[in-house]
Scaffold this active site. Structure first.
Site, PDB file in Angstrom:
ATOM      1  CD  GLU A  89      -2.942  -0.797   2.415  1.00 14.91           C
ATOM      2  OE1 GLU A  89      -4.105  -0.417   2.214  1.00 14.91           O
ATOM      3  OE2 GLU A  89      -2.471  -1.045   3.549  1.00 14.91           O
TER       4      GLU A  89
ATOM      5  CB  ILE B  79      -8.604   6.381   7.290  1.00 10.61           C
ATOM      6  CG1 ILE B  79      -9.294   5.336   8.155  1.00 10.61           C
ATOM      7  CG2 ILE B  79      -8.276   5.861   5.913  1.00 10.61           C
ATOM      8  CD1 ILE B  79     -10.606   4.817   7.574  1.00 10.61           C
TER       9      ILE B  79
ATOM     10  CE  LYS C  69      -6.639   2.214   2.238  1.00  9.98           C
ATOM     11  NZ  LYS C  69      -5.588   1.700   3.143  1.00  9.98           N
TER      12      LYS C  69
END
Length: 119
Positions: A22, A73, A99
């Protein structure tokens, strides 16, 4: 009286995530904002100079989040709320950060935080 100015579905691409893969790709976050402020002066005068500038807020958040390199987040939400309270004429923020696609079984995952007054 506290009014709410809304910005919904603000899509921002950034590098975010816990896993190594990621940290090497861009992903889209979707922000929904409720900004507590008094819209009466702008409405009475019909004057954009007295109103919150949606475009300026959206542009500032887009630049800010796009430059982030964080894992959570929750971190994005907290930092964005702080920025909004410090840089714009708002007394409170309700901010949702989603997300999409983070969990295969769900359309989206997210976090909602409330900071300041007016909610």
């Amino acid at each position: 009286m506290t009014d709410l100015v809304l910005i919904q579905g603000l899509r921002i691409d950034t590098v975010i995530g816990v896993y190594q893969w990621e940290k090497e790709i861009w992903q889209t976050l979707v922000l929904d904002l409720e900004l507590a402020c008094d819209v009466a002066p702008a409405a009475a005068a019909d004057d954009i100079q007295q109103a919150l500038d949606y475009a300026a807020i959206s542009d500032r958040l887009t630049a800010y989040v796009s430059a982030m390199r964080v894992e959570l987040i929750e971190t994005v939400a907290e930092r964005c709320a702080t920025l909004l309270l410090e840089e714009f004429a708002v007394v409170g923020v309700r901010l949702t950060v989603n997300k999409p696609g983070a969990v295969p079984q769900a359309e989206s995952v997210g976090v909602r935080i409330v900071r300041g007054q007016g909610f």
